[in-house]
Design a protein around this motif. Sequence first.
Motif: not given
Length: 231
Positions: A106-108, A152-153, A157-158, A167-170
């Motif tokens: 998320e930070a990346g 957060h997703s 996604e932005l 990957t984030f959702r997983d």
Amino acid sequence: MAQGSKGPRRESDESERVILYSDSSICAIEFWSVDQLNFDIVPGQRIIITELADKLEISRTPVKMAMIMLMKEGFVDYSHRQSCYTVHQLTQEEYDGLADFRELLEAGAVNKALKNLTPAKLAELEQKARKFREAAEANDKELRVVLDLEFHSSIVELAGSRSLSETFRDVYQRFFMQRRITRLLGERYEQVLAEHDEIIEAFRQGDADRARQAIVNHARLAKEFIDSIYY
């Protein structure tokens, strides 16, 4: 001639059966994921193959194949002593590792997310934060977790990367069942809302460093809170 004609049919039937099992196994995995998202599955819960097969109206074989695939992914465990599958319970090491990975993802995504941010996208992000606040105030734990994922997703996604978003959702899905049964207790309740507000404000200002720090701070405090409850 009768035997010769049967051969190809058996081969064709077997081919169709393999395809059916493959499709049915995927169906079983999707059904299991939906049950997870609907909070019908909890860590440690025993998975009854026959019940799942009956719900899907398929044979037990593709369900067993699905369980094997889910076990390889770390979602379920198999007990040889009890001869059954159970929903995997995360250890502290596993949870902390996933939480750290979530933070990095998320930070990346912040720099690209800010580049792609539009007034409409910012309004969507603000709306998701408001919906989370409403669910938290109503103590709707299940909806709160889903809305937290959506909030957060949407940031990730932005960034415009489908692989990053998936990957984030997983990663989130792997540990969110641990979180969904927790309550936002006292001071932590206020902290979460304030942390979301800080993330939103950083995006309003277009401040990448501030947004990144807000996300890191939020993720680390969330990890500490969960660790204090479960471990």
